[in-house]
Write a protein that holds these residues in place. Structure first.
Motif, PDB file in Angstrom:
ATOM      1  N   ARG A  33       0.833  -1.200   0.000  1.00  0.00           N
ATOM      2  CA  ARG A  33       0.000   0.000   0.000  1.00  0.00           C
ATOM      3  C   ARG A  33       0.868   1.250   0.000  1.00  0.00           C
ATOM      4  O   ARG A  33       0.593   2.214  -0.718  1.00  0.00           O
ATOM      5  N   LEU A  34       1.933   1.248   0.821  1.00  0.00           N
ATOM      6  CA  LEU A  34       2.828   2.398   0.848  1.00  0.00           C
ATOM      7  C   LEU A  34       3.505   2.600  -0.502  1.00  0.00           C
ATOM      8  O   LEU A  34       3.649   3.723  -0.989  1.00  0.00           O
ATOM      9  N   ALA A  35       3.922   1.489  -1.117  1.00  0.00           N
ATOM     10  CA  ALA A  35       4.623   1.579  -2.403  1.00  0.00           C
ATOM     11  C   ALA A  35       3.720   2.145  -3.488  1.00  0.00           C
ATOM     12  O   ALA A  35       4.198   2.807  -4.428  1.00  0.00           O
ATOM     13  N   ALA A  36       2.415   1.895  -3.367  1.00  0.00           N
ATOM     14  CA  ALA A  36       1.470   2.368  -4.382  1.00  0.00           C
ATOM     15  C   ALA A  36       1.027   3.807  -4.138  1.00  0.00           C
ATOM     16  O   ALA A  36       0.409   4.428  -5.006  1.00  0.00           O
ATOM     17  N   ASP A  90       4.045  10.394  -3.515  1.00  0.00           N
ATOM     18  CA  ASP A  90       5.047  11.147  -2.768  1.00  0.00           C
ATOM     19  C   ASP A  90       5.826  10.281  -1.778  1.00  0.00           C
ATOM     20  O   ASP A  90       5.998  10.618  -0.611  1.00  0.00           O
ATOM     21  N   LEU A  91       6.330   9.158  -2.284  1.00  0.00           N
ATOM     22  CA  LEU A  91       7.179   8.319  -1.437  1.00  0.00           C
ATOM     23  C   LEU A  91       8.470   9.039  -1.053  1.00  0.00           C
ATOM     24  O   LEU A  91       9.044   8.784  -0.003  1.00  0.00           O
ATOM     25  N   GLU A  92       8.907   9.930  -1.927  1.00  0.00           N
ATOM     26  CA  GLU A  92      10.154  10.633  -1.667  1.00  0.00           C
ATOM     27  C   GLU A  92      10.109  11.403  -0.349  1.00  0.00           C
ATOM     28  O   GLU A  92      11.132  11.577   0.320  1.00  0.00           O
ATOM     29  N   ALA A  93       8.896  11.823   0.046  1.00  0.00           N
ATOM     30  CA  ALA A  93       8.758  12.587   1.292  1.00  0.00           C
ATOM     31  C   ALA A  93       9.208  11.771   2.503  1.00  0.00           C
ATOM     32  O   ALA A  93       9.664  12.327   3.504  1.00  0.00           O
ATOM     33  N   MET A  94       9.100  10.454   2.412  1.00  0.00           N
ATOM     34  CA  MET A  94       9.503   9.601   3.530  1.00  0.00           C
ATOM     35  C   MET A  94      11.009   9.541   3.696  1.00  0.00           C
ATOM     36  O   MET A  94      11.501   9.076   4.726  1.00  0.00           O
ATOM     37  N   LEU A  95      11.742   9.984   2.690  1.00  0.00           N
ATOM     38  CA  LEU A  95      13.195   9.946   2.749  1.00  0.00           C
ATOM     39  C   LEU A  95      13.775  11.217   3.363  1.00  0.00           C
ATOM     40  O   LEU A  95      14.989  11.314   3.558  1.00  0.00           O
ATOM     41  N   ARG A  96      12.914  12.178   3.658  1.00  0.00           N
ATOM     42  CA  ARG A  96      13.384  13.453   4.200  1.00  0.00           C
ATOM     43  C   ARG A  96      13.158  13.510   5.703  1.00  0.00           C
ATOM     44  O   ARG A  96      12.452  12.703   6.283  1.00  0.00           O
ATOM     45  N   ILE A 141       7.734   3.726   9.179  1.00  0.00           N
ATOM     46  CA  ILE A 141       7.005   3.004  10.214  1.00  0.00           C
ATOM     47  C   ILE A 141       5.697   3.719  10.552  1.00  0.00           C
ATOM     48  O   ILE A 141       4.636   3.090  10.670  1.00  0.00           O
ATOM     49  N   SER A 142       5.758   5.031  10.706  1.00  0.00           N
ATOM     50  CA  SER A 142       4.533   5.762  11.039  1.00  0.00           C
ATOM     51  C   SER A 142       3.522   5.686   9.898  1.00  0.00           C
ATOM     52  O   SER A 142       2.313   5.630  10.126  1.00  0.00           O
ATOM     53  N   GLY A 143       4.027   5.645   8.661  1.00  0.00           N
ATOM     54  CA  GLY A 143       3.119   5.486   7.523  1.00  0.00           C
ATOM     55  C   GLY A 143       2.435   4.130   7.521  1.00  0.00           C
ATOM     56  O   GLY A 143       1.241   4.011   7.242  1.00  0.00           O
ATOM     57  N   LEU A 144       3.203   3.089   7.821  1.00  0.00           N
ATOM     58  CA  LEU A 144       2.628   1.746   7.914  1.00  0.00           C
ATOM     59  C   LEU A 144       1.545   1.682   8.987  1.00  0.00           C
ATOM     60  O   LEU A 144       0.423   1.225   8.741  1.00  0.00           O
ATOM     61  N   VAL A 145       1.886   2.158  10.188  1.00  0.00           N
ATOM     62  CA  VAL A 145       0.963   2.027  11.311  1.00  0.00           C
ATOM     63  C   VAL A 145      -0.289   2.864  11.119  1.00  0.00           C
ATOM     64  O   VAL A 145      -1.410   2.397  11.372  1.00  0.00           O
ATOM     65  N   SER A 146      -0.141   4.086  10.652  1.00  0.00           N
ATOM     66  CA  SER A 146      -1.331   4.919  10.440  1.00  0.00           C
ATOM     67  C   SER A 146      -2.239   4.305   9.381  1.00  0.00           C
ATOM     68  O   SER A 146      -3.473   4.386   9.482  1.00  0.00           O
ATOM     69  N   GLY A 147      -1.648   3.656   8.377  1.00  0.00           N
ATOM     70  CA  GLY A 147      -2.461   2.944   7.384  1.00  0.00           C
ATOM     71  C   GLY A 147      -3.233   1.799   8.014  1.00  0.00           C
ATOM     72  O   GLY A 147      -4.412   1.556   7.695  1.00  0.00           O
TER      73      GLY A 147
END
Length: 444
Positions: free
Chosen positions: A110-113, A116-122, A326-332
């Motif tokens: 779900r995260l990969a799809a 703005d994945l790039e935002a997670m790298l900042r 991690i926060s993206g996974l859990v909030s999803g």
């Protein structure tokens, strides 16, 4: 240079222990008897025993005497020591399920799809991303009441949340009231930060407000650390009347309330939380390790706005921000119902394991919560935990005694059994082995 007399005496006892002349569990003479035996001053005997304790060769038990420590048993088992390979670990509570890997795969897809994945790298905001704080706050509203997302800060696990409180809101020398048995992780933080833990009496993990009042009158306290909903290690749930009385004492003496809710999800119908009863002075700490997976280090703090700046500074100084992945996974998982399903699964699994534990230990006093994957087993008067822990280790089972949890000088004799992650098909046999070891110790 000639060694001091007390060092020479300590060396003498140390040699006897190493050569097996003094076996583990051997009771040593009192300080006075030791002094008379070697014709030395009482102070010299006391210093010799102190040196032996420093070497982790002996252990003193208030009211019972001094004993030779089992050198095969790490003194910090249950805090820093994991079970050795090949041992069934009943020290750490590590709930899990075979379906957890599929949950992770689905969440990562779900995260990969997402965009703005790039935002997670900042770098992220110190307190967490705004929309994720809102998601977590809305999820908690059912049990904690309405929460301002600005008062909720995302941390790298509940343990990090406790450390953040200690760094941001407490100072060296502050006195913190705790239960006589409490979470070892908080004891570790207190030791590092130089906090003075003040044990307050209670019954089965429920702090006695009148004793807290007495402690406040005797000395200046800064805060109270509590686990009111599913206490670790005793599993108790504090009733509403006691919570209200503790809040009354806290307001009268201007105490900060630290509410640890690591296992609170196990109680389906809890009384009002401290953050709901006293929002102006409570910092509520929670996380997702016990309800989702121990390896996903994500937690949260809920605090009055007057404290958030200092807590944010502590987060910045320690981790800068919780990992966005991690926060993206859990909030999803919060949004799609995975968290709610996982909590229900943990409650159901814990209840099954707890019932098995109660059945095997029928006739013995067991303190626990009906849905928890851990239990507290007090031992009979005169029975010591350390030899039982050693004997179980020889049977391939790792358990913890009371020492890691105790805040009092006199450590109770008990076993803490954490069976949330033990293989379920082996659990009855494991419990039977523990029961036999305890019964054998009781009869000897």
């Amino acid at each position: 240079m000639r060694k001091a007399r007390y060092i020479r005496l300590a060396d003498l006892v140390s040699t006897a222990i190493q050569e097996g002349k003094l076996a583990p569990g051997t009771k040593l003479p009192t300080h006075r008897a030791f002094a008379e035996q070697f014709n030395v001053a009482l102070a010299t005997a006391t210093r010799a025993y102190g040196e032996l304790e420093r070497r982790d060769l002996i252990v003193g038990e208030a009211g019972r005497g001094t004993f030779v420590r089992d050198r095969g048993l790490p003194p910090t088992l249950g805090v820093r020591q994991t079970a050795s390979d090949g041992l069934i670990d009943l020290v750490f509570n590590m709930p899990g399920d075979a379906a957890d890997a599929d949950m992770l795969r689905t969440g990562l897809r779900r995260l990969a799809a997402a965009g703005d994945l790039e935002a997670m790298l900042r770098y992220q905001p110190h307190g967490g991303r705004t929309h994720e704080r809102r998601i977590i706050a809305e999820c908690l509203a059912a049990t904690l009441g309405s929460i301002d997302p600005e008062c909720l800060l995302v941390t790298s696990g509940g343990q990090h949340g406790l450390a953040t409180i200690a760094l941001g809101l407490l100072g060296r020398g502050d006195r913190i009231a705790t239960d006589t048995l409490t979470y070892p992780g908080f004891k570790s933080i207190a030791a590092l930060q130089g906090l003075d833990l003040v044990p307050v009496e209670g019954r089965h993990g429920v702090m006695e407000p009148d004793d807290l009042e007495r402690k406040c009158r005797a000395r200046k306290l800064r805060a109270v650390y509590l686990m009111p909903t599913v206490h670790n290690p005793l599993g108790s749930v504090m009733d509403e009347a006691t919570r209200l009385r503790l809040v009354e004492v806290a307001r009268a003496h201007d105490l900060l309330l630290i509410e640890d809710a690591a296992y609170a999800f196990l109680e389906p119908d809890p009384p009002p939380s401290l953050i709901a009863l006293a929002p102006e002075r409570t910092v509520h700490v929670g996380g997702f390790s016990k309800s989702l997976a121990t390896g996903l280090r994500l937690g949260y703090l809920i605090a009055p706005m007057t404290h958030t700046d200092r807590l944010l500074e502590a987060i910045r100084a320690t981790t800068w921000n919780a990992p966005a992945l991690i926060s993206g996974l859990v909030s999803g998982w919060v949004e799609d119902g995975t968290l709610a399903n996982s909590e229900e699964t943990r409650r159901r699994d814990g209840a099954e394991r707890q019932q098995l534990c109660q059945t095997v230990f029928d006739g013995r006093s067991i303190l626990s919560h009906r849905n928890a994957g851990f239990a507290w087993l007090p031992l009979e008067k005169g029975v010591r935990a350390e030899p039982i822990v050693t004997r179980l280790k020889e049977h391939g089972i790792s358990v913890s005694g009371a020492e890691p949890f105790a805040t009092t000088v006199a450590v109770p004799q008990a076993l803490r059994l954490a069976f949330g992650g033990a293989p379920k098909d082996e659990l009855e046999e494991v419990f039977q082995i523990v029961r036999k070891a305890v019964d054998r110790a009781s009869m000897s």
